[in-house]
Every structure is written in structure tokens, then in C-alpha cells.
Design a protein around this motif. Structure first.
Motif, PDB file in Angstrom:
ATOM      1  N   THR A  86       0.824  -1.209   0.000  1.00 43.79           N
ATOM      2  CA  THR A  86       0.000   0.000   0.000  1.00 43.79           C
ATOM      3  C   THR A  86       0.857   1.257   0.000  1.00 43.79           C
ATOM      4  N   ILE A  87       1.928   1.252   0.759  1.00 44.00           N
ATOM      5  CA  ILE A  87       2.816   2.409   0.814  1.00 44.00           C
ATOM      6  C   ILE A  87       3.429   2.700  -0.557  1.00 44.00           C
ATOM      7  N   CYS A  88       3.670   1.654  -1.345  1.00 43.13           N
ATOM      8  CA  CYS A  88       4.346   1.810  -2.633  1.00 43.13           C
ATOM      9  C   CYS A  88       3.404   2.070  -3.810  1.00 43.13           C
ATOM     10  N   ILE A  89       2.104   2.193  -3.568  1.00 41.74           N
ATOM     11  CA  ILE A  89       1.146   2.394  -4.664  1.00 41.74           C
ATOM     12  C   ILE A  89       1.405   3.733  -5.362  1.00 41.74           C
ATOM     13  N   ASN A  90       1.443   3.693  -6.692  1.00 40.69           N
ATOM     14  CA  ASN A  90       1.496   4.905  -7.517  1.00 40.69           C
ATOM     15  C   ASN A  90       0.055   5.252  -7.889  1.00 40.69           C
ATOM     16  N   TRP A  91      -0.538   6.221  -7.198  1.00 41.41           N
ATOM     17  CA  TRP A  91      -1.954   6.502  -7.352  1.00 41.41           C
ATOM     18  C   TRP A  91      -2.287   7.075  -8.727  1.00 41.41           C
ATOM     19  N   GLU A  92      -1.369   7.830  -9.311  1.00 44.17           N
ATOM     20  CA  GLU A  92      -1.634   8.383 -10.638  1.00 44.17           C
ATOM     21  C   GLU A  92      -1.767   7.260 -11.675  1.00 44.17           C
ATOM     22  N   GLN A  93      -0.857   6.301 -11.600  1.00 39.55           N
ATOM     23  CA  GLN A  93      -0.919   5.181 -12.548  1.00 39.55           C
ATOM     24  C   GLN A  93      -2.165   4.331 -12.327  1.00 39.55           C
ATOM     25  N   GLN A  94      -2.580   4.173 -11.084  1.00 35.72           N
ATOM     26  CA  GLN A  94      -3.794   3.404 -10.804  1.00 35.72           C
ATOM     27  C   GLN A  94      -5.028   4.085 -11.388  1.00 35.72           C
ATOM     28  N   ALA A  95      -5.086   5.407 -11.295  1.00 35.43           N
ATOM     29  CA  ALA A  95      -6.219   6.139 -11.856  1.00 35.43           C
ATOM     30  C   ALA A  95      -6.252   6.020 -13.374  1.00 35.43           C
ATOM     31  N   ILE A  96      -5.080   6.090 -14.006  1.00 33.23           N
ATOM     32  CA  ILE A  96      -5.008   5.958 -15.466  1.00 33.23           C
ATOM     33  C   ILE A  96      -5.485   4.582 -15.900  1.00 33.23           C
ATOM     34  N   LYS A  97      -5.046   3.542 -15.203  1.00 33.76           N
ATOM     35  CA  LYS A  97      -5.457   2.174 -15.548  1.00 33.76           C
ATOM     36  C   LYS A  97      -6.963   1.995 -15.384  1.00 33.76           C
ATOM     37  N   ALA A  98      -7.502   2.552 -14.300  1.00 36.09           N
ATOM     38  CA  ALA A  98      -8.940   2.420 -14.052  1.00 36.09           C
ATOM     39  C   ALA A  98      -9.745   3.088 -15.157  1.00 36.09           C
ATOM     40  N   ARG A  99      -9.381   4.315 -15.512  1.00 42.65           N
ATOM     41  CA  ARG A  99     -10.113   5.039 -16.547  1.00 42.65           C
ATOM     42  C   ARG A  99      -9.979   4.360 -17.905  1.00 42.65           C
ATOM     43  N   LYS A 100      -8.794   3.872 -18.198  1.00 42.08           N
ATOM     44  CA  LYS A 100      -8.581   3.202 -19.491  1.00 42.08           C
ATOM     45  C   LYS A 100      -9.445   1.949 -19.587  1.00 42.08           C
ATOM     46  N   ARG A 101      -9.487   1.147 -18.515  1.00 40.71           N
ATOM     47  CA  ARG A 101     -10.287  -0.074 -18.541  1.00 40.71           C
ATOM     48  C   ARG A 101     -11.771   0.247 -18.649  1.00 40.71           C
ATOM     49  N   LEU A 102     -12.219   1.254 -17.937  1.00 43.65           N
ATOM     50  CA  LEU A 102     -13.636   1.613 -17.959  1.00 43.65           C
ATOM     51  C   LEU A 102     -14.077   2.087 -19.341  1.00 43.65           C
ATOM     52  N   TYR A 103     -13.274   2.944 -19.964  1.00 41.58           N
ATOM     53  CA  TYR A 103     -13.687   3.489 -21.250  1.00 41.58           C
ATOM     54  C   TYR A 103     -13.468   2.502 -22.384  1.00 41.58           C
ATOM     55  N   ASP A 104     -12.491   1.599 -22.258  1.00 48.16           N
ATOM     56  CA  ASP A 104     -12.357   0.513 -23.233  1.00 48.16           C
ATOM     57  C   ASP A 104     -13.568  -0.394 -23.173  1.00 48.16           C
ATOM     58  N   GLY A 105     -14.029  -0.695 -21.929  1.00 45.81           N
ATOM     59  CA  GLY A 105     -15.216  -1.535 -21.765  1.00 45.81           C
ATOM     60  C   GLY A 105     -16.455  -0.856 -22.304  1.00 45.81           C
ATOM     61  N   GLN A 106     -16.560   0.457 -22.083  1.00 48.58           N
ATOM     62  CA  GLN A 106     -17.721   1.178 -22.582  1.00 48.58           C
ATOM     63  C   GLN A 106     -17.732   1.205 -24.112  1.00 48.58           C
ATOM     64  N   PHE A 107     -16.537   1.347 -24.726  1.00 47.16           N
ATOM     65  CA  PHE A 107     -16.451   1.349 -26.188  1.00 47.16           C
ATOM     66  C   PHE A 107     -16.876   0.004 -26.750  1.00 47.16           C
ATOM     67  N   SER A 108     -16.461  -1.082 -26.090  1.00 54.09           N
ATOM     68  CA  SER A 108     -16.866  -2.424 -26.555  1.00 54.09           C
ATOM     69  C   SER A 108     -18.368  -2.614 -26.449  1.00 54.09           C
ATOM     70  N   ALA A 109     -18.964  -2.126 -25.362  1.00 50.78           N
ATOM     71  CA  ALA A 109     -20.400  -2.259 -25.177  1.00 50.78           C
ATOM     72  C   ALA A 109     -21.171  -1.469 -26.251  1.00 50.78           C
ATOM     73  N   ASP A 110     -20.660  -0.266 -26.573  1.00 55.71           N
ATOM     74  CA  ASP A 110     -21.315   0.533 -27.603  1.00 55.71           C
ATOM     75  C   ASP A 110     -21.244  -0.142 -28.963  1.00 55.71           C
ATOM     76  N   ASN A 111     -20.127  -0.811 -29.254  1.00 53.56           N
ATOM     77  CA  ASN A 111     -20.002  -1.529 -30.510  1.00 53.56           C
ATOM     78  C   ASN A 111     -21.000  -2.669 -30.614  1.00 53.56           C
ATOM     79  N   ARG A 112     -21.272  -3.357 -29.476  1.00 56.45           N
ATOM     80  CA  ARG A 112     -22.247  -4.444 -29.493  1.00 56.45           C
ATOM     81  C   ARG A 112     -23.647  -3.908 -29.787  1.00 56.45           C
ATOM     82  N   LEU A 113     -23.943  -2.721 -29.249  1.00 55.82           N
ATOM     83  CA  LEU A 113     -25.261  -2.132 -29.490  1.00 55.82           C
ATOM     84  C   LEU A 113     -25.434  -1.762 -30.973  1.00 55.82           C
ATOM     85  N   VAL A 114     -24.310  -1.314 -31.627  1.00 60.83           N
ATOM     86  CA  VAL A 114     -24.391  -1.012 -33.046  1.00 60.83           C
ATOM     87  C   VAL A 114     -24.555  -2.284 -33.854  1.00 60.83           C
TER      88      VAL A 114
END
Length: 481
Positions: A453-481
Motif C-alpha cells: 500500500t505504501i508503494c502504490i502509484n496513485w496516478e498510474q492506478q487512476a489511469i489504468k482504471a479510466r482506461k479499462r472503464l472506457y475501453d469496456g464502454q467502447f466495446s459495449a457501444d459496438n455491441r449495441l451497433v
């Protein structure tokens, strides 16, 4: 571009240290989530504890040992696995809520309920039906094995209930919708106490009445929360229609659910393994009863730490999903400060009451005296469990369950369990040795999780979270199309 903007924004925030005002504001948020989650968790644990207490007051060590062993197996082979998998939603739904992807929360909850019910519960039923023979094969006392096998069969309906209850709890928790969980858990416990008393003492079911009461009470909790999620305006944003997207989300769910389950089960199983080892000691009925009482005491008191851990997981995942790593870091500081304060108070109170709390579970003097001897060790367990529980909640909020798997495997199965077996059987400390050994593993676990926990890079964790969320949202939108 999104990642660069996030890094630029955070580079400015990093120049500013955590202020006292920001820290206290986050403490309020953590407490706001934690205090309702404490009675929610406590009341759910008390459903099991009440059943053991009722059976214990039948004044029959055999019935108490059988019920205690059955409930331990119910936890280790059923509830721990289902709870662990549902904790994958703490990452998925928590970060989705922070990113305002509300419909994704409802759909992933459906995915979790379907997965837990049909992929997990059905195979477990066959295991439970054969539990008596399995226990005898493992060397348990045949009389205890018979009572435990009879008791656990009546808990099968409760297993199906948990497959629905655990995802529902995460659904509400990640949105900070705490009142429905609080109300439902409180009413469930109020129903369970007189129901269990009547079934144990007034129907002739004896110890089996405790199992029947547990199944009925847990299903009541499920029905109440299900109706609230379906009809309440508070859930309108995250309520999603059932569709084939339920199956499309299974890959993402299992990617977090499986390591979450292993992370939690590895730890829970190590403690429940102590109950099985206690059955091999010279006086198995006494040792099993005492160890089960200590485990249930720790489990009940852990409800306080669980509330703070739930708050930490919720706040960290929400802020990472929203792209606010600095706020996630402050949430960690607030959660850890809260748990240090509460664990000091709780462990001190338990130690002061060490001579009397054994009477809550049994009237047998030998059981109560043994529990008094174990009390100082139980206090140490409360401290370690509280700290590591919150650290584990932080890991789930970040999506670092896979790291928790390696930590828990090493801490408990390379250190804790071997030490427990050696102290109990070789040094002949019996139950005391089992408990000291497992606390060695808990100490190693706490140290490792703290370092991570002490060694967590919070900026990198936020980037990974946002990237995964928006990649998932893009895939879901493609399925709807």
C-alpha cells in the motif's frame, strides 16, 4: 490525451500535501459509509452466532460441536467463496460509479448473481450432501461428523440465498446506498432471534432448528433487498434491463472475481482449517467448541473493521474511477487512521471482559475457563485482522486482488498453518498453539500488505482504471451497433 491531462492535473496536486481540512473531510466520508456497514456486517454474522448460542444452551457438547463445525464448513466452502467472488464487484461497480457509468453497475450485478448461482452453488450442493462421509474420511470424530453433516444439509437453501445476497450488498455499497442494507439486516436479525429460539427449543428439531432458522432469515434479507433494488427511485439510475449483455460481462467479472475469491478464501480457509485440526486434538469436543467460540468472536468483532474496509474500498474505487488519485490517497490515510482508533478500543474492551464473555456461548465451566485463557490471543487477532482487513479493502478498490492472492498464500500456508500445526501437536500447546501459529501468518500478511500500500502509484492506478472503464464502454457501444 485523457491520460496526459490526468497526469498534468495530478502533478499540480502532488505539490500540495494533504491538509488537515482535506483529511478531516475525508474522515467524515469514510465514517459516513463505515458506520452503517458495521451493523450490516455484524447483524449478518450474528445470524450465525445466534444459532450457535441457541444450540450451545442445549447443554450438549456434541450438538454444539456438530453445529459449530457445520457452520464453519458453511463459511469455508460456501459463504467465503461466494463473498470473495462478489467482492470483484467492488472494483468493477465502484470504479464504474466514479466514472458515472451507472447502467454498467446494474448489468454487472445481474452477471454476478447468474455466475454465482449456476457456476458455483450447484456443485457445492453435491459436496454438502456428502459432508458426513468426507469428515469421517478426514479423521473427524464420527459422532461430530454425523451431527455436522445433518446440520449442513439444512443450510443448502441459505447457500442459494447468499449467491444473490452478496452481489446485492455490493450493488448498494458501491453507490453508498446504505440505509436499505442497514434496515434489512436489522429486521432480519430481529426475526432470526425468536425464530431460532422457537425452532431449537419448541419444535423438537434441536440443533437442526438453528440451520432452518438461518436459511429462512437469509432469504428474507435477499427478498427485501431485491424488492428495494427493483422498485426504489434511489436505484433508478443503476437499474438495467436484463439482456444478453449479462453474458458479455462475464469475462470482466471473472477476471476480478476469481482472484478476489482466492484472496479471501485463502485467508478464511486457514482459520477454518484450525477447526478441523482441533478435531484431531486429545479432547476434540472441548477444543472444537472453544476454537469455534474464539473464531466467532473474532468474526463478529471484525464487522467493525469490515465497515471501514468497505468504506475504503468504496472511496478508493470511486475516486480512481473518477480520475482523482489524490483523493484516493487521502481516503487511504483516513481509513487507516479510523481502523487504528477502533481496534485499540475494541481489543482493550475485550481484554477487560475476558472472564465473562465465554458465558455468552456456553454454561459449561471448562469451556468458559478455556475461553478466558484464549482471550489475550483473541485480542491480538482483533488488532491484526482489523488492519489487514482495511488494507485488503484498499487492494480491492484498486483492483489488485491478484497481488493479495500471493500475499495470503505465502503468509498463511508457508508461515501460519505450519507454525500452528507445530505448536499444537509438537510443542503440545493444543488450541493455544493453533491460534498462536495462525497469528504469525496474520502478522506476515499485515506487514506485506502495508508495504504494498505504501508503494502504490496513485496516478498510474487512476489511469489504468479510466482506461479499462472506457475501453469496456467502447466495446459495449459496438455491441449495441
Amino acid at each position: 490525451m485523457m491520460e496526459e491531462n490526468l497526469l498534468d492535473k495530478e502533478s499540480e496536486k502532488q505539490r500540495v500535501r494533504v491538509t488537515w481540512g482535506a483529511f478531516m473531510e475525508e474522515m467524515k466520508r469514510v465514517i459516513h459509509i463505515a458506520w452503517p456497514m458495521i451493523p450490516v456486517s455484524a447483524s449478518q454474522n450474528l445470524v450465525q452466532v445466534v444459532s450457535i448460542m441457541m444450540v450451545g444452551h442445549l447443554n450438549d457438547d456434541l450438538l454444539l460441536s456438530g453445529a459449530a463445525l457445520a457452520i464453519s464448513l458453511f463459511t469455508v466452502t460456501g459463504v467465503s467463496f461466494l463473498t470473495g467472488m462478489a467482492c470483484g464487484l467492488e472494483t468493477i461497480c465502484g470504479q464504474a460509479y466514479g466514472a458515472q457509468q451507472y447502467k454498467r453497475i446494474g448489468m454487472q450485478t445481474y452477471t454476478a448473481i447468474f455466475s454465482l448461482t449456476f457456476v458455483c452453488v450447484v456443485p457445492l450442493c453435491f459436496l454438502w450432501i456428502s459432508m458426513e462421509n468426507i469428515l469421517i474420511f478426514l479423521g473427524q470424530d464420527p459422532l461430530i461428523a454425523h451431527e455436522a453433516g445433518k446440520f449442513i444439509i439444512w443450510l443448502v437453501p441459505a447457500l442459494f440465498a447468499h449467491a444473490i445476497l452478496q452481489p446485492l450488498l455490493r450493488y448498494f455499497q458501491m453507490q453508498s446506498l446504505l440505509f436499505p442494507m442497514l434496515l434489512s439486516s436489522f429486521v432480519t436479525l430481529c426475526i432470526h432471534i425468536p425464530l431460532c429460539w422457537a425452532l431449537v427449543f419448541k419444535t423438537g428439531l434441536n440443533n437442526v432448528g438453528g440451520a432452518v432458522a438461518m436459511s429462512i432469515s437469509i432469504w428474507f434479507n435477499v427478498i427485501f433487498l431485491g424488492l428495494y433494488a427493483t422498485f426504489s427511485p434511489a436505484c433508478a439510475q443503476t437499474r438495467a434491463p436484463i439482456s444478453m449483455d449479462l453474458f458479455h460481462g462475464m469475462g470482466e467479472f471473472f477476471s476480478f472475481a476469481i482472484p478476489s475469491a482466492v484472496m479471501i478464501c485463502v485467508e478464511w480457509w486457514s482459520f477454518e482449517l484450525l477447526v478441523l485440526l482441533s478435531g484431531l486434538l486429545p479432547n476434540p469436543q472441548l477444543d472444537t467448541s472453544v476454537l469455534s467460540i474464539c473464531l466467532n468472536t473474532v468474526s463478529t468483532l471484525y464487522s467493525i473493521a469490515y465497515g471501514i474496509a468497505a468504506a475504503a474500498s468504496t472511496r478508493v474505487s470511486n475516486e480512481l474511477g473518477a480520475g482523482n488519485p489524490h483523493a484516493a490517497r487521502v481516503a487511504v490515510l483516513a481509513a487507516m487512521s479510523s481502523t487504528v482508533i477502533q481496534t485499540s478500543v475494541i481489543s482493550g474492551t475485550l481484554f477487560a471482559c475476558r472472564h465473562i464473555f465465554g458465558y455468552i456461548f456456553s454454561n459449561e465451566k471448562d469451556v468458559v475457563d478455556y475461553v478466558t485463557i484464549m482471550a489475550p490471543l483473541v485480542c491480538i487477532s482483533v488488532i491484526l485482522d482489523s488492519i489487514q482487513g482495511v488494507l485488503s479493502g484498499i487492494a480491492r478498490g484498486c483492483g489488485w486482488q491478484h497481488i493479495g492472492v500471493y500475499v495470503n498464500l505465502g503468509a498463511f500456508y508457508l508461515c501460519g498453518i505450519p507454525a500452528a500445526a507445530a505448536l499444537a501437536f509438537w510443542v503440545k500447546l493444543r488450541t493455544k498453539g493453533l491460534w498462536i501459529g495462525i497469528q504469525c501468518g496474520a502478522f506476515v500478511q499485515t506487514v506485506l500488505l502495508s508495504a504494498i500500500t505504501i508503494c502504490i502509484n496513485w496516478e498510474q492506478q487512476a489511469i489504468k482504471a479510466r482506461k479499462r472503464l472506457y475501453d469496456g464502454q467502447f466495446s459495449a457501444d459496438n455491441r449495441l451497433v
